[in-house]
Enzyme design. Structure first.
Site, PDB file in Angstrom:
ATOM      1  N   ASP A 358      47.337  95.692 -23.184  1.00 39.76           N
ATOM      2  CA  ASP A 358      46.514  95.483 -22.282  1.00 39.76           C
ATOM      3  C   ASP A 358      46.200  93.907 -22.248  1.00 39.76           C
ATOM      4  O   ASP A 358      46.041  93.382 -23.488  1.00 39.76           O
ATOM      5  CB  ASP A 358      45.103  96.104 -22.278  1.00 39.76           C
ATOM      6  CG  ASP A 358      44.207  95.738 -21.551  1.00 39.76           C
ATOM      7  OD1 ASP A 358      44.281  95.863 -20.171  1.00 39.76           O
ATOM      8  OD2 ASP A 358      43.027  95.282 -22.094  1.00 39.76           O
ATOM      9  N   GLU A 394      51.319  93.710 -20.315  1.00 41.53           N
ATOM     10  CA  GLU A 394      50.489  93.290 -19.041  1.00 41.53           C
ATOM     11  C   GLU A 394      50.284  91.842 -19.076  1.00 41.53           C
ATOM     12  O   GLU A 394      49.494  91.350 -19.845  1.00 41.53           O
ATOM     13  CB  GLU A 394      49.014  93.977 -18.891  1.00 41.53           C
ATOM     14  CG  GLU A 394      48.383  93.708 -17.879  1.00 41.53           C
ATOM     15  CD  GLU A 394      47.037  94.221 -17.768  1.00 41.53           C
ATOM     16  OE1 GLU A 394      46.601  94.977 -16.478  1.00 41.53           O
ATOM     17  OE2 GLU A 394      46.340  94.291 -18.773  1.00 41.53           O
TER      18      GLU A 394
END
Length: 713
Positions: A358, A394
């Site tokens: 993330d 990401e």
């Protein structure tokens, strides 16, 4: 050596070792080792089995290389404990030590209990005129979870290290709780848990679809934020990790880490990889006004990126590149060690096969900004464990220069949001998207074709947990997030969605047919593109979230998969998705390990890809530059060699026909490389079965066709 009283027995404390960090069972007791560069004393607090009564408080006797450590004989696996840290409480200098606050061990392998919000959790006195410069002396132990000493022994049945090659990888993103919360084949006590997901009926359903790698939303210990609890909501997605080595207890039907190991073992038995979505960019301790739960109380100045002195700001305040209030400081060697130790633990001890990071740009930040040669990325690249698994970034954050798609180093795959936006826009009917779509179909070589990176580096997706589901993407023009309690202000406002003529549920048969075809169009585009496809769980049968595009706090029917509610259209869509995945698996030309360039390859001089106008002629610049171009064909030539050393290829060739117009388009097909063209898939007619010797084809509006030319045996 010191002997301290305990309600259980006399505990014998010795120096122990400064490594490994955390609580490690030695056979005769537990070695505790805790990093803190600025603490003056670290204490281990032992609790009873219920985690309610403190039975002993032990000051770690030694301090080596900024690690406090000690061995406590007689402590066994299952022991409950927490930490207290003494040191300066000087927020203006970046220090927030407060021994009245019980702290979680950053290296704890398990936790028991859940956090209960209260003013005792804060190092300062809430409401005090001096705010975080004040000092709170209330004990927080009754409100915080307790760490648990674990026994790591487990009998695995599957071999270690058998992983799916990147070119065959299809990622399936799902949520442990939501996937089985309403599954009729899972016992009620196991629904929503690791044990529930491990049921053979559940895993057969996933494997039978044809995906290879299950990506689980965060399962490391996380918190429900206080503002959600106040509204009766929960942190459903889990992007607020506090325990980087521990499972979140909410996903355990039994209080043992063996339950997760059993899940991984069963998934491997079904040929499925396990990829964890992990959050190493921030913690739930927030900014200077947040609670003191772990890192803030152990060594705030080391664990977090703080504002530099000057301009009247200084280290009292936090750098907030994550948008959550704080940012972990991976420029500090001990924090970098903690993150890499955590990753190695999940691979070596829990046997997972990869990670999705993330806000991964955060991990590559140094004080001067994003650095492709930063400490974390370099650590992963050289590490013999981490360099051999799947690493997916990401590649963005909300800090300055945070958008870094295509800029991660070799060995990394990256979420490609440009792919998502382009495919959505093309099938919605936006102008000027044909050239962008062509790039997406060939793994976005302009972004990733460098430094020996492979097409799999582009993780292609159309939907993910964050945003509309596929069914909602074709059913709603606008977000409908009222259930989140933020007056529909949260979530993305521009989703490149199109409701096909009615907002939300409808009984109009023409609209429903168009929505079904649009879902098939986007699934076909995704699974026929070069690169690594990622499918959101439930999209294969049309799961809806009722227009909610930010269901992060919806641990309920909005997010859970309704297995009993799958209708005939859903079953048909799943069958279509299985056909697509089988086609991808059977046709090597869809999984090339080299970027397609359109140049002649091999001795025969066959271009690996050709772009054709509907009349069968090669696409010219005028076609690509024409904003009204919405129909074209792409031929993937199976005679082009798979790799530089394979010689002349003998794979089937594929012809893909894209019609983004509302009206039908007549395609004149090029000469087939071998055996003529056979129509094998049509999003306008999902039941079609192998129409032979096709020379022309009329594609209805908004449809995609696949034709195969199979070489002679």
């Amino acid at each position: 050596m010191t002997t301290l009283p305990s309600s259980r027995a006399q505990l014998v404390v010795s120096e122990g070792l400064p490594h490994p960090l955390g609580a490690t069972f030695t056979g005769t007791g537990v070695n505790f080792a805790v990093f803190s560069a600025h603490a003056t004393r670290i204490e281990v607090c032992l609790f009873d089995e219920a985690g309610e009564v403190e039975t002993a408080r032990i000051a770690l006797p030694e301090y080596t290389d900024e690690v406090w450590h000690g061995h406590v004989a007689g402590v066994q696996p299952g022991a409950r404990y927490g930490l207290r840290a003494h040191g300066p409480y000087a927020p203006e200098s970046g220090h927030r030590f407060n021994p009245h606050k019980l702290l979680l061990d950053p290296y704890a392998k398990a936790h028991m209990g859940s956090l209960r919000w209260g003013p005792e959790l804060f190092g300062y006195t809430l409401g005090h005129p001096d705010a975080d410069l004040s000092f709170d002396e209330r004990d927080s132990a009754a409100l915080v979870p307790k760490c648990v000493v674990v026994d790591s022994r487990f009998e695995w049945t599957q071999p270690l290290g058998t992983r799916v090659p990147w070119d065959r990888t299809v990622v399936y993103e799902t949520h442990v709780g939501g996937f089985t919360r309403r599954h009729p084949g899972v016992p009620a006590a196991q629904q929503g848990t690791f044990a529930g997901l491990a049921h053979d009926d559940v895993l057969r359903t996933i494997a039978d679809l044809g995906v290879t790698s299950v990506e689980l939303l965060p399962i490391q210990m996380f918190l429900d934020q206080s503002y959600l609890v106040d509204k009766g909501l929960k942190n459903y997605w889990g992007y607020d990790t506090l325990g980087f080595f521990a499972l979140d207890p909410r996903y355990l039907s039994q209080p043992t880490i063996d339950e997760f190991k059993g899940l991984v073992d069963r998934m491997h038995a079904h040929g499925l990889e396990v990829i964890l979505d992990v959050v190493y960019n921030h913690t739930p301790e927030g900014n200077e006004l947040g609670p003191t739960l772990c890192f803030k109380g152990l060594d705030n100045a080391s664990y977090y990126r703080l504002m530099p002195a000057g301009d009247g700001i200084g280290p009292r305040y936090y750098i907030n590149d994550t948008g959550t209030g704080n940012t972990l400081n991976l420029s500090h060697p001990r924090v970098l060690q903690m993150v890499t130790d955590s990753l190695r633990y999940w691979v070596s001890e829990m046997r997972v096969d990869g990670f999705r990071f993330d806000l991964a740009t955060i991990l590559a930040r140094e004080p001067h900004g994003f650095d492709e040669g930063g400490g974390f990325l370099d650590s992963c690249r050289q590490d013999p464990v981490l360099s051999s698994i799947k690493l997916i970034a990401e590649p963005w954050d909300c800090g300055p220069g945070g958008y870094q798609v295509g800029q991660f180093p070799p060995g990394w795959a990256e979420w490609n949001d440009r792919y998502r936006d382009t495919v959505r826009a093309f099938w919605r009917g936006d102008e000027g998207k044909a050239a962008d779509l062509a790039s997406c179909l060939t793994a976005s070589g302009g972004l990733f074709n460098k430094r020996g990176r492979r097409p799999w580096a582009s993780v292609n997706f159309i939907t993910a947990h964050d945003g509309f589901t596929l069914a909602d993407l074709v059913s709603y023009n606008d977000k409908h997030n009222e259930a989140n309690g933020e007056d529909n202000r949260d979530g993305h406002g521009e989703n490149l969605s199109w409701n096909c003529g009615a907002e939300g549920p409808t009984q109009d048969e023409e609209i429903l047919a168009l929505r079904s075809r649009q879902q098939r169009n986007m699934l076909a585009t995704l699974l026929l593109s070069q690169g690594t496809p990622m499918l959101l769980a439930g999209d294969e049968f049309g799961r809806t979230q009722q227009g909610n595009n930010n269901a992060y706090c919806q641990d309920n029917e909005i997010s859970w998969i309704d297995w009993a509610g799958i209708d005939d259209a859903g079953h048909q869509l799943r069958a279509f998705t299985r056909r697509l995945l089988a086609l991808r698996r059977e046709q090597p030309v869809l999984r090339r390990m080299r970027f397609l360039t359109g140049q002649a390859q091999g001795e025969g001089g066959h271009p690996d890809v050709r772009w054709l106008a509907p009349d069968g002629q090669a696409m010219a610049d005028a076609h690509w530059n024409d904003a009204h171009t919405r129909a074209f064909a792409v031929m993937l030539d199976g005679r082009s060699p798979r790799s530089a050393i394979s010689g002349e290829g003998h794979d089937a060739s594929l012809l893909l026909l894209f019609n983004g117009w509302e009206d039908e388009v007549r395609f004149t097909l090029p000469d087939a490389p071998a055996g003529g063209w056979r129509l094998v898939l049509d999003t306008a007619d999902p039941a079609i079965e192998g129409e032979q010797d096709v020379r022309e084809h009329t594609a209805i509006g908004r449809s995609l066709q696949v034709l195969v030319s199979q070489p002679q045996a």
